[in-house]
Every structure is written in C-alpha cells, then in structure tokens.
Scaffold this active site. Structure first.
Site, short mmCIF file in Angstrom:
data_model
loop_
_atom_site.label_atom_id
_atom_site.label_comp_id
_atom_site.label_asym_id
_atom_site.label_seq_id
_atom_site.Cartn_x
_atom_site.Cartn_y
_atom_site.Cartn_z
N ASN A 72 107.83 -42.58 20.49
CA ASN A 72 107.90 -43.92 19.88
C ASN A 72 109.16 -44.63 20.36
O ASN A 72 110.27 -44.13 20.16
CB ASN A 72 107.94 -43.83 18.35
CG ASN A 72 107.94 -45.19 17.70
OD1 ASN A 72 106.90 -45.83 17.56
ND2 ASN A 72 109.11 -45.66 17.28
N GLU A 73 108.98 -45.76 21.02
CA GLU A 73 110.08 -46.63 21.44
C GLU A 73 111.21 -45.85 22.11
O GLU A 73 112.33 -45.77 21.61
CB GLU A 73 110.62 -47.42 20.24
CG GLU A 73 109.64 -48.42 19.69
CD GLU A 73 110.20 -49.25 18.54
OE1 GLU A 73 109.68 -50.35 18.30
OE2 GLU A 73 111.15 -48.77 17.87
N GLU A 121 102.92 -52.82 18.20
CA GLU A 121 103.47 -53.22 16.90
C GLU A 121 103.69 -54.73 16.93
O GLU A 121 104.53 -55.22 17.69
CB GLU A 121 104.79 -52.52 16.60
CG GLU A 121 104.68 -51.02 16.43
CD GLU A 121 106.00 -50.37 16.05
OE1 GLU A 121 106.94 -51.11 15.66
OE2 GLU A 121 106.11 -49.14 16.14
N GLN A 154 111.91 -49.96 3.78
CA GLN A 154 111.33 -50.49 2.55
C GLN A 154 111.27 -52.01 2.54
O GLN A 154 110.41 -52.60 1.86
CB GLN A 154 112.15 -50.01 1.34
CG GLN A 154 112.11 -48.51 1.14
CD GLN A 154 113.02 -48.06 0.01
OE1 GLN A 154 112.96 -48.59 -1.10
NE2 GLN A 154 113.88 -47.10 0.29
N HIS A 159 110.58 -53.88 5.13
CA HIS A 159 109.74 -54.32 6.24
C HIS A 159 108.35 -54.64 5.70
O HIS A 159 107.69 -53.78 5.10
CB HIS A 159 109.66 -53.22 7.30
CG HIS A 159 109.10 -53.66 8.61
ND1 HIS A 159 107.83 -54.17 8.76
CD2 HIS A 159 109.65 -53.66 9.86
CE1 HIS A 159 107.62 -54.45 10.03
NE2 HIS A 159 108.71 -54.16 10.72
#
Length: 703
Positions: free
Chosen positions: A141-142, A312, A361, A363
C-alpha cells in the site's frame, strides 16, 4: 468505466457486513478493495491464520454481483513480527529506528522482511487462487508514504555498496564519475561508501543522486517479489499498486514495469494544501486543482500506456492535511469524471465507512460511522449510473508528450538553487498551459518513444545524455515540435556540470547557448517582452500573445547562434534586453527554448504557438479551474470552480451526461446571443459529457 470502494470488514461486527455490502451494490459499485492492512488479523501469531472473516466478506461481495480486489498486507507488519525480527525496521539518516505503532515501518532491503513477505504473500494468494470473486491484487500500500522510500540501516548500506559495484564495477570509475576529488571525498573501496547520513554541510550531489536511484530500485525489486508470487498463484489475476500523488522519491515508471495496470490515490483538497506551489484558493480548497491532479492521472496512465485506476478517491473531508474543508457540492462526482476523462477505467472511493478507531477516525467515508449515507454516497452512486450510461471508452490518444524525468527531479532537489524551485511546479506550469487549451497529454519518461507525438514539451531535462540528445534531434528533424524549459541540459547523467555551455549536447538543436543564469526572489522585477519581426519560418512573430509577460524564480540569458529571438528581458538589471526565449528550425521541425519559469500568460502563448505549428486542434483558452478532455467519442468539461458556466454553441441535447436542468440555461444567460437553447450549462463543481469530439473551438463562458 466503473466505480468501487475500499472496505475494512475487520473493523466492523460481522452482522453488519451484509447491510454494508448490499448498500455498495445498490449504489452501482462494482469493485471492493480489502485487506491491505490486515496482517495482524490474518495471522495474530506466527503460523496461526484466521481467514474465515475474509472468506465471508469475499463471498458476500460475490453474492451481490461485485468483485473483490485484495491487497497483500505487508504495509503493516504486526507487533509480534517486529519483536521477533527487529532488524526489519527502517532507520533515519541519524540512526533513529522507526518503531511499531504506525505503518510502513519496514525496510525494503531487509533480508528478513523479504523472507516474511514471501511467506505471507504465498499464504494469502494460495488461499484465494480458486475464488471466482477475486479480480486481482494490489501489492502492499502506497510504497514510500511517510518518507519511507529511503532507509539508512545496515541492510541498506550493504545493498547500496552492492548496487554501486554493479553499476560502476571499479571504485576508481565511481570516484571519477562523481568527481570525488572535491573536498577529498575519494573512496578506496566500495566497502567505504555509506548511505548519506548527517553532515555539517550539504552532501555531494552525485552521491545523493546515486542513493535516490538505489532506494527507488530497492522498491522495484521488492514489488517484483510480490508480483511474481501473485502470478504464480493465479496467472489470471491482474497485479497493480496504488501510487501517491505528486510523489517525489519513487520512480513510478520503473515500478510499473512489473504491473498489469497502474493505480494511484487521489485526494484533491489535501494535495492543494500539503504539496502545492502557492496558497490554495477558496475553490481549490473545495475541489482541488485540476492540473495538479490531472498531471498525476496522465503520468500513471502513461506508465504502461493503458487505462489506469484511481484506487483511493477522496470521499469527503479527510484527516491528514492542515485543514479539512468540506468539498464543494458534487465534487466527489466531479473527481470521478475528471479521472475518466484522463483515461481511468475504475474509480474506488476510500473508504466505505468512517472508522471508529485508530489514526483515521477523522477521515470521511461514503457512509457515516453509523452506516447511514454521507455526502459522498450520492455522488458515487450518480457517477456509477452515469458511467454505465456511457459507451465503453477507448484509451486516451494524446497528441502531446510532456517529459517527466525522476533523475532530473532528484538532481534538482539536491541543488535547487532557490528555496521555491520545485520540479513538480515547473512541470505543471508547462503542462497546465497545454491542458488549458483542452489538449490531452501523456506524461512520459525520457526513454519513451516520441515518434507518435505531434509535439513534445520538456520543462526541465536537467540531466541529458548524448543518446537522449540524438533522439530528440532525430525527432525534430523528422518534423516534430519541441518546447524546452529552463535548466535543460545542464548536467551529465552523474549530476556533474559539463565542460561545455548549457544546454550541453542539445546546443546545436536549440541553436543557442546559455551565457548566464540567475535565481530571483519575487521582489525583483521579472518580465519579458515579445521580440518584433518575422520568425525564421516566415510567420508573424505576433502570435496573439501580450507584448509583455512575467516570469518567476529562474532566468537564463541566452546567446543565440542559429536560433531566432522570440522574447527578451524587460527588467531593471543586467539582463535587460538579453534574449530569454529563442526558436530554431531543424530539418522539418522546430525547437523553442524558454529560459525562464513562465507565468500562465507566457506559458499559454508558447503552448498555443506549439500546438498551432504541430497541427493539433485546441480550444479557446479555458478559465482557471476548468478543463476539457476527449476520450472514446465523448468530450468531458470539468468545472473545479464554484461558478456556473455556459458552453455557447453546445446544444443540451448533445450531452451524454447533463449537469443542469434545461430551464437553468436562461437563468445562466445574460439575455444575449448565448441565452439560447443551444447553450449547455455546467454547474459549480460540476461536469458535463458531450457526445462527439467538441474540443476544437470550444468556448467556456462565465454566467
């Protein structure tokens, strides 16, 4: 063109999964990405695996007619693994070890972590090799997020020495290539070379460039390890990775060579705060900047020359930038269409539900924490419906290539020569001028085949080899049009100045050399004036541009030989009257060299002249924040502003995707010619899609 979402079933009670996944299907979503941070749940202790929860979630996804995209969970090694094998952790340049408690705390060159990576990837891919509901995999991931491409641990030191030995073969060749006689920096063997740690003064620029290349290559190797294992389990799966926006330390072209498709993560209102050149406007804080996001779309599409994914997509407000303004009404739909116009085949929103725990939290998701719809849900559902109504879109056929060079980025980052000199921003100054005329762009590496492009823009080819110079010369001589920007041809491949004048091996092609350069603070006057008289091709030098234009940051005084002067400096200083922009005809083509960082007016004048000479159709200059793209028989008009816009001459009946009621046309007009039934309307933070290719001559008017 499809939509999807990122889901974390392990964060929610299993009795809520059915409701969540059914609501995804109701919104028209077709892909569900899962499991990228789940190692601690999949393997709570060594050798003890729990796949039941993921099995159930995948089955539910399939039962509702969707497909799962799974992720290898290697971005978050669990605590028990860190305790068992602490050498997997990264180190800062000063030796500080990065601790467990966040993510991406592993070293790409750790032999121990590569062993653990192979073990977990083999286990999870074997588990789902026979699942009919898994479409493909995302590696990790990323890569490199949170400044983690470059590690400075002992494993990296040994790997760096091996990398150098393979590249140079002999330590004397390294010393000569880098110029290590300066400040007595010679090495007696490769074993003496360390990663660049803390020093009293700046590091040797050639050493920094070498370490940047090595660190990026380390990620390439690590990604290849995972990609090979995924394909061994099931060759029918696609393999992708989610890159980041405007990310400077990882060569995405090199990593992409081992992928089947490229994906990236798009957060427009965050990007204009933490990686933007200047202060974001109110519109940008609500919707982002279309060129900042668009250049990443085009870079990642061009990496494999095929449609890309947004893995995303920002779903609402986000937690990580300095401020978190709510996006403009409709922005989440706008971003999906903007990606589609640039060649995206899928847009997945991050995330499904706002999380109750951990670092994210604050986001947003498409649904609130209680599972009810949030602002982005209706936008995502509408985008899904509109994508389904459009015919399958072809790949983007771009007539212009913008050359993006990671080596030049790293070299300029080591010696920017001005605090505000930013490679990305300079690239965007030229890129935005082409996009501001509605022309599609590929963002390609210097190694790309340029023969299929009508025009090439190379804003800052700082490092130029003789081979690249020869290829560019052949391209121009064969009829190509090239626009160079400042700081071109300054150094060789090892980040050393050449004994010849800039632009080095491009001097004959440009028809001019650089006599002097200067970096300029904003308080000094920075302006150029268009030269009078005919150009070397017999056309009028007055190409419609304003007689004077401004520039910023960087200025080169040009000494023309064969080239014609197009702009001269108009300043109170020693550059006054000196050539700033020149043009040179070579064979059947033409080169323009711009020795300054142009403001939007100058960049537009240079770009529109380039497009005209290359025979490329383009629109009237678009308003800031408004962009046009053509793909597969449709023309997208995307509006990143809070203003309602008119499209004179565009019949609302020609819209494949509408953004306003027909009755709104008269309200948007001023009672004149454009207040007619053949004027379409684009709402604030909105988008319309027109049937057919309508880029040529398209006008966008304010209300």
């Amino acid at each position: 063109m499809r939509t999807g979402v990122c889901y974390f079933p392990e964060h929610w009670p299993s009795e809520e999964w059915e409701r969540d996944i059914a609501a995804m299907a109701d919104a028209g979503l077709e892909y569900v990405r899962m499991a990228e941070f789940s190692w601690g749940v999949l393997e709570p202790e060594r050798g003890e695996f729990d796949f039941g929860w993921l099995d159930e979630a995948i089955e539910l996804v399939g039962d509702h007619g969707m497909e799962a995209v799974l992720c290898t969970p290697t971005a978050t090694p669990p605590k028990w693994l860190v305790d068992e094998r602490p050498s997997i952790r990264q180190e800062e340049p000063d030796g500080t070890v990065r601790q467990h408690g966040s993510r991406r705390h592993y070293c790409f060159n750790s032999t121990a972590y590569r062993e653990e990576t192979a073990r977990i990837v083999e286990r999870v891919t074997e588990r789902y090799a026979d699942s009919p509901h898994v479409a493909g995999w995302q590696t990790d991931n990323e890569f490199g997020c949170h400044r983690t491409v470059r590690c400075y641990c002992d494993d990296c030191a040994e790997a760096f020495r091996t990398w150098l030995a393979d590249r140079y073969g002999d330590i004397d060749r390294l010393n000569e290539a880098w110029g290590n006689a300066f400040w007595s920096q010679q090495y007696g063997s490769f074993e003496e070379v360390d990663p660049p740690g803390p020093t009293p003064a700046e590091h040797h620029p050639s050493r920094l460039l070498a370490y940047a290349r090595f660190a990026s290559d380390s990620v390439v190797e690590y990604n290849r390890l995972q990609a090979d294992l995924i394909r061994e389990a099931d060759p029918n799966w696609f393999v992708t990775h989610n890159f980041m926006g405007r990310f400077p330390t990882l060569n995405a072209y090199d990593v992409s060579a081992d992928l089947d498709r490229v994906a990236w993560d798009s957060y427009p209102t965050g990007f204009v705060q933490d990686r933007y050149d200047g202060e974001a406007s109110p519109d940008q804080l609500r919707a982002g900047d279309p060129d900042q996001v668009g250049m990443d779309h085009d870079l990642y599409r061009s990496a494999l020359d095929r449609p890309f994914w947004v893995m995303e997509q920002q779903p609402g407000d986000v937690n990580w930038p300095p401020h978190c303004p709510q996006p403009g009404e409709g922005a989440m739909r706008l971003w999906a269409h903007h990606a589609a116009a640039h060649g995206a085949d899928a847009v997945l929103y991050f995330r499904w539900r706002r999380c109750l725990e951990g670092q994210e939290q604050y986001h947003a998701g498409l649904r609130k924490a209680d599972g009810s719809p949030d602002r982005g849900y209706a936008d995502a559902a509408r985008a899904s419906e509109e994508f389904a109504a459009l015919d399958s879109a072809d790949h983007v056929d771009a007539p212009v290539a913008v050359v993006f060079d990671y080596d030049s980025l790293w070299a300029l980052d080591a010696q920017p020569h001005a605090p505000e000199f930013d490679y990305w921003a300079l690239q965007e100054a030229f890129y935005g001028a082409v996009r501001g005329r509605g022309v599609q762009v590929d963002v390609v590496p210097p190694s790309a085949d340029l023969s299929g492009y009508a025009a090439v823009v190379a804003p800052a080819l700082h490092l130029v080899t003789e081979d690249l110079a020869d290829r560019l010369t052949d391209y121009v001589a064969g009829g190509g049009e090239v626009l160079f920007g400042p700081r071109t041809g300054v150094k060789d491949a090892e980040n050393k100045l050449r004994p010849t004048s800039q632009p080095g091996p491009l001097t004959d092609l440009v028809g001019a050399a650089v006599d002097q350069h200067e970096s300029l603070p904003r308080r000094l006057e920075t302006a150029v004036r268009r030269a009078d008289g005919p150009t070397d091709d017999g056309s009028d030098a007055d190409d419609g541009a304003a007689p004077s234009a401004s520039f910023r940051t960087w200025a080169e005084w040009l000494d023309p030989d064969a080239a014609e002067v197009r702009y001269t400096y108009e300043v109170d200083g020693p550059a006054d009257g000196r050539p700033a922009v020149v043009a040179n005809a070579v064979g059947d083509g033409r080169v323009t060299y711009c020795g300054v960082w142009p403001d939007p007016d100058l960049a537009d004048a240079l770009a529109s002249a380039l497009l005209g000479r290359a025979g490329i159709r383009y629109a009237d200059r678009l308003p800031d924040g408004v962009r046009v793209g053509y793909r597969g028989g449709h023309t997208w008009v995307t509006n990143f502003t809070g203003d309602r816009l008119r499209l004179p001459g565009i019949d609302p009946d020609s819209l494949a995707v509408d953004d306003a009621d027909r009755d709104a046309v008269d309200a948007a007009g001023d009672g004149g010619e454009d207040s007619r039934a053949d004027t379409a309307v684009v709402g604030s933070y909105g988008v319309v899609v027109i049937e057919g290719d309508r880029v040529d001559g398209l006008r966008v008017a304010q209300p």
